[in-house]
Design an enzyme around this catalytic site. Sequence first.
Site, PDB file in Angstrom:
ATOM      1  N   THR B 267      11.340   9.508   3.738  1.00 32.92           N
ATOM      2  CA  THR B 267      12.176   8.837   4.734  1.00 32.92           C
ATOM      3  C   THR B 267      12.426   7.363   4.405  1.00 32.92           C
ATOM      4  O   THR B 267      12.161   6.496   5.222  1.00 32.92           O
ATOM      5  CB  THR B 267      11.514   8.918   6.129  1.00 32.92           C
ATOM      6  OG1 THR B 267      10.212   8.290   6.050  1.00 32.92           O
ATOM      7  CG2 THR B 267      11.345  10.339   6.613  1.00 32.92           C
ATOM      8  N   LEU B 270      13.985   4.831   6.994  1.00 33.49           N
ATOM      9  CA  LEU B 270      13.948   5.436   8.333  1.00 33.49           C
ATOM     10  C   LEU B 270      12.489   5.621   8.733  1.00 33.49           C
ATOM     11  O   LEU B 270      11.660   5.949   7.884  1.00 33.49           O
ATOM     12  CB  LEU B 270      14.638   6.808   8.325  1.00 33.49           C
ATOM     13  CG  LEU B 270      16.142   6.828   8.099  1.00 33.49           C
ATOM     14  CD1 LEU B 270      16.630   8.247   7.844  1.00 33.49           C
ATOM     15  CD2 LEU B 270      16.882   6.214   9.294  1.00 33.49           C
ATOM     16  N   GLU B 424      -2.212   3.533   4.015  1.00 32.28           N
ATOM     17  CA  GLU B 424      -1.840   2.477   3.064  1.00 32.28           C
ATOM     18  C   GLU B 424      -2.086   2.911   1.643  1.00 32.28           C
ATOM     19  O   GLU B 424      -1.328   2.604   0.739  1.00 32.28           O
ATOM     20  CB  GLU B 424      -2.642   1.204   3.363  1.00 32.28           C
ATOM     21  CG  GLU B 424      -2.200  -0.006   2.539  1.00 32.28           C
ATOM     22  CD  GLU B 424      -3.037  -0.263   1.279  1.00 32.28           C
ATOM     23  OE1 GLU B 424      -2.797  -1.282   0.624  1.00 32.28           O
ATOM     24  OE2 GLU B 424      -3.914   0.567   0.935  1.00 32.28           O
ATOM     25  N   GLU B 433       6.513   2.210   7.717  1.00 31.07           N
ATOM     26  CA  GLU B 433       7.187   2.971   8.781  1.00 31.07           C
ATOM     27  C   GLU B 433       7.323   2.111  10.037  1.00 31.07           C
ATOM     28  O   GLU B 433       8.332   2.176  10.745  1.00 31.07           O
ATOM     29  CB  GLU B 433       6.440   4.272   9.070  1.00 31.07           C
ATOM     30  CG  GLU B 433       6.340   5.209   7.869  1.00 31.07           C
ATOM     31  CD  GLU B 433       7.669   5.441   7.163  1.00 31.07           C
ATOM     32  OE1 GLU B 433       8.625   5.860   7.829  1.00 31.07           O
ATOM     33  OE2 GLU B 433       7.754   5.182   5.942  1.00 31.07           O
ATOM     34  N   HIS B 553     -11.990   2.201  -5.168  1.00 32.71           N
ATOM     35  CA  HIS B 553     -11.391   3.541  -5.052  1.00 32.71           C
ATOM     36  C   HIS B 553     -12.299   4.663  -5.562  1.00 32.71           C
ATOM     37  O   HIS B 553     -11.814   5.739  -5.909  1.00 32.71           O
ATOM     38  CB  HIS B 553     -10.025   3.607  -5.746  1.00 32.71           C
ATOM     39  CG  HIS B 553      -8.942   2.894  -4.995  1.00 32.71           C
ATOM     40  ND1 HIS B 553      -7.609   3.072  -5.271  1.00 32.71           N
ATOM     41  CD2 HIS B 553      -8.974   2.011  -3.958  1.00 32.71           C
ATOM     42  CE1 HIS B 553      -6.877   2.313  -4.460  1.00 32.71           C
ATOM     43  NE2 HIS B 553      -7.679   1.650  -3.658  1.00 32.71           N
TER      44      HIS B 553
END
Lengths: 748, 748
Positions: B267, B270, B424, B433, B553
């Site tokens: 998206t 959007l 994230e 978003e 990570h």
Amino acid sequence: MQWTKVLGLGLGAAALLGLGIILGHFAIPKKANSPAPSDLDLELLETVMGQLDAHRIRENLRELSREPHLASSPRDEDLVQLLLQRWKDPESGLDSAEAFTYEVLLSFPSQEQPNVVDIAMTLPPPPTVGPTGDIIHSCHRTEENVTGEQGGPDVVQPYAAYAPSGTPQGLLVYANRGTEEDFKELQTQGIKLEGTIALTRYGGVGRGAKAVNAAKHGVAGVLVYTDPADINDGLSLPNETFPNSWYLPPSGVERGSYYKYFGDPLTPYLPAIPSSFRLDLANVSGFPPIPTQPIVCSLGCPAHNLNGTLAPATWQGALGCPYMLGPGFRPDGDFSADSQVNVSVYNRLELRNSSNVLGIIRGAVEPDRYVLYGNHRDSWVHGAVDPSSGTAVLLELSRVLGTLLKKGTWRPRRSIVFASWGAEEFGLIGSTEFTEEFFNKLQERTVAYINVDIAVFANATLRVQGTPPVQSVVFSATKEIRSPGPGDLSIYDNWIRYFNRSSPVYGLVPSLGSLGAGSDYAPFIHFLGISSMDIAYTYDRSKTSARIYPTYHTAFDTFDYVDKFLDPGFSSHQAVARTAGSIILRLSDSFFLPLKVSDYSETLRSFLQAAQQDLGALLEQHSISLGPLVTAVEKFEAAAAALGQRISALQKGSPDPLQVRMLNDQLMLLERTFLNPRAFPEERYYSHVLWATRTGSVATFPGLSNACSRARDTASGSEAWAEVQRQLSIVVTALEGAAATLRPVADL
Amino acid sequence: MQWTKVLGLGLGAAALLGLGIILGHFAIPKKANSPAPSDLDLELLETVMGQLDAHRIRENLRELSREPHLASSPRDEDLVQLLLQRWKDPESGLDSAEAFTYEVLLSFPSQEQPNVVDIAMTLPPPPTVGPTGDIIHSCHRTEENVTGEQGGPDVVQPYAAYAPSGTPQGLLVYANRGTEEDFKELQTQGIKLEGTIALTRYGGVGRGAKAVNAAKHGVAGVLVYTDPADINDGLSLPNETFPNSWYLPPSGVERGSYYKYFGDPLTPYLPAIPSSFRLDLANVSGFPPIPTQPIVCSLGCPAHNLNGTLAPATWQGALGCPYMLGPGFRPDGDFSADSQVNVSVYNRLELRNSSNVLGIIRGAVEPDRYVLYGNHRDSWVHGAVDPSSGTAVLLELSRVLGTLLKKGTWRPRRSIVFASWGAEEFGLIGSTEFTEEFFNKLQERTVAYINVDIAVFANATLRVQGTPPVQSVVFSATKEIRSPGPGDLSIYDNWIRYFNRSSPVYGLVPSLGSLGAGSDYAPFIHFLGISSMDIAYTYDRSKTSARIYPTYHTAFDTFDYVDKFLDPGFSSHQAVARTAGSIILRLSDSFFLPLKVSDYSETLRSFLQAAQQDLGALLEQHSISLGPLVTAVEKFEAAAAALGQRISALQKGSPDPLQVRMLNDQLMLLERTFLNPRAFPEERYYSHVLWATRTGSVATFPGLSNACSRARDTASGSEAWAEVQRQLSIVVTALEGAAATLRPVADL
């Protein structure tokens, strides 16, 4: 002294002191830190209305239209100086005024080698280029000098600005208005269009589109004429036309820009200052693909001489004879059947300096909020109506407000900016370059843009185009001003007789039109998302079917034309000045901005209903739900209504200026929330998801309407249907985002 | 009563009344209409600094990192509830808090079919698909369970998020860091890359770029490992690594997103609400083109077993043996020479719900001005450092401010918004978003965005990245807070020892880094144009060359890791909390916004000088002048300096709140003027003409730098040189426009 007396005196003193404290605290407004909330002064408004003088508007118009003032011409430059002089006048000028010059690409006919349309007897041998054959008829190159004003050296020959030069020759065909459908109809009729010259009449489609459509069928050149049916209510004889009436004389030819986009063609999205990057001419799109020339209708009459079959009924005009399709001339007419039409266009593109003139009245309290009022200055010839009627009003407005300012009796709460745009006729160039140069400053701070281009098309009624939030201020203003006609109607009450609609909220009200790209408001609404309006006086449609006022863009659009036919006495000009003036004062002086954002709800509802009724079933077939759109519209309605209630409640008290500023920001910035520069990337400047150009037939959100019309004949899952879904999401996101900006500012 | 008495009493009464009026008017501050100009309260600031508690941050971190909380996992959802509970606490909560959920495309390894990397003895026959051959070595699929926390069912297998599934097989080659140059070097060395598996090490280039570069050369699959040279200062033995030191254990593997862009992949532009249009997967760009898998370095050691020639010196790592290029294994090593590497990736794309949590403290005076402070919540495994160190600080800050709020002793002038972003790690999805959904509201009203993701990389010094206008507020804040280290230095004085530069204006100052796209500030600065900063405590670079903290990570990024090695005592966490807290208070409570726009002048000057020095001659050869850029920079400098003087002058008086609001708007909105959504249409979200990604080598305006680097080898008049001119004009227009917004608001 008795203690009761002491007590009594003490109590009395305390009471008096207390009363004093109370009076001092509550009854005397504090001056120091926050200016008293100034608000619209109705007395001042009356004064301004009274001082706007019809006679002075007339004198302005006489001066402005004395000479032709084509964009970038010496007379156009003279008018720049005239404006600067008026706006710097110590008695009636503004706080400051300045000219901003851009270097822009304009298009002119050659002075040495005029554009020519001839009819030649014989076919040239194939390799020859240029007009050949024995010329048997040469069309008028200029308009007839009817009033002594059509013959001057500064009257530019009729031409199609930005049409390429070239000398095509071919058989003539009649192509009605030059729409896609018109050329398809000719094809259906079996007429070979390749290499022909298409004769088209003005109207039905944009100027440049006629050549674009023609070129797709191999047409070599396009002629455009004005049919008396479209502009003159069918009349065409000299005694029926100007200077004997307001109708166009037979030799009148409409000039115009044939460029598809707006703004300087070489510098899209960049201000055309000398150092800016300019596109290579080869990379410029939007110019007509083939030579095009507007001509005099008497020559162009396809009725008289064309061969072939009779044109369809809707193609017939008012030249008093059956219109034939061609190709070529009929053997028994004025020309031999093998006669060709030679079109010789010698237009030249030139980089020219064109100026905007800006003037400002500094706001007393919120100088960083701009009420922007403008019109273009350049004309095709004398341009008494277009645009000088608007400029005459502009100058009178700035004189009246400037005089109050210089006298020291008034300064508006917010700043008022006056603008005289350059090179509008070539494609809204001055205003567009201005928005490109000052994009952020304008977008952050502009309350509204008011455009008065042609102030008076005719003197029957007001006509306003605008975005919904301006409706209420236009109504408030026009209810308080007397209509210039007979009787004692307000402008509002007169207006509602000509243009009206039934509003679910208000009942019968005058109807505002929506804003296309017909004048300088276009970059403000479409590119910047600023609430805009265009104001004029216009026709009684029961009395004329003219496409526009008959002398539009011709050498007959002169002072006398206005003075004798369009608005004798200039009372319609005055009415427009008063309307615009009242709107300017209301927008600049009201404590609460008179922009009613909840009036967008009606538009959204009507767009939604059109989508549901006319697209709902189709969308369902392709598994696309309008549900999220319904929800978004409802959220907008609720947020806008609640904001209205908060404002009403506050208006009853004595709100803090900062609190009002915050609410006003919500009102001012609403229009910005409908912008999405990524919604229609192929449509230059058009970013407003509610008012972008609608090519689809359904009167709903333009992105949705257009995408549906393109997807309609494709299968589910096609790219075109994906685009429908994308456009729907863009609108939903915009409406949800808009609602979010209208809710209380500390809501999450 | 005698008349003198009456007079006396009357005069006395009048005097008392008068005194009362005077007292009432001047001595009692008016509450009603305009709130007294509140300003930063230094005492309150001290209170907040004192209350930010290292122990509570430690307890927050323990709870936040107790379990793995991968985006959209049940534990991630639990933490949403934890945040809501904290922010709705009646004693220490905010005014309101809410979760906003998006449906976003994430990528996970299959639980049923884990990703596998094997070495197989024989070549499979050509038509066979999938891993075949006799497996002679299977790599570790998970990290070693060193502390009991690496073995849980919620520890996600190391994988390359968004890498496509597939089972390529081929000979192994060593490709260093997988840059374009690295693969060209292999080509130069005559190594046939087609069909190989490329072993690369982390660093040098973005994760996803390794696969993009590899695929251009026909490589079939990519392996990525962490070399001890890059992360462990060369150390790799178990006793040298966690839990014995802060270094990464041999079995540690860095997870990460391999998606090129940020935001939900389906998206773009959007918000990923359920109804939004989603791209067809076939139309999604930015995923790695070939299967990719991160692996354990001990397996990947190219030194031990690869055939071919010795890799260049800069390609050598710290695994204690010469690194060879391949292709394939050396005959005398652990595997036979024809052994192939089978890479089996079974990643799956899934639409998942991911939430942001937002909380707000409503501003007392200007609630429509937002100071936005955020961090993401999701981690790859336990994520004690990344991101829970930041969230632990966030919760402590909201507790201290919330407690003051709920006690009724304080409410900021402007609103403070706290945000906990979702997903994230997959590409800044939650924050992106959010900016898509509330674009206009945020762009109109956000004063600044403060990001604290990893609060503590190490405990040596503060490190701040940010746009120039935030420099001064960061300096003011850090000068007043004690550094956690030994001695009595302020954070500022400690900081300047590690990162400094010589400013032409201020002399030696700490140097702020610029903002890339490493955390959730990216959409705020690049897409919305909001002044942003990222704050952390970090390394003493003289003590480690680690690319990032070693357990980044991996499943070793746990509470104990932080507690024992990174920040025992949590004083660095506390320092970050105090720094961020002081900045939040200064931005939200200062009457004049502490954003110093004139600090942009140094940046512009340095960009200009780089352009002149490193591109001037080249541009001149192609007839491109930097003159307009020089003028634009000068205009900006002058306008910014003059604005600073106007503010200083006003600060000496008692300015009207509306006047200050107008100036603050100029400060707040400056950053927006550098946005141009049409500048880099191919770079998703990047619209900031000063901070967009710079790929060109010259440290100047990114558009100019990049365009020049592409045009350098083309002829004058090429499209590439036209783009250079266009980019130059875009910057000039932005700077001229920025200067226009800084000048007095009623200047034309």
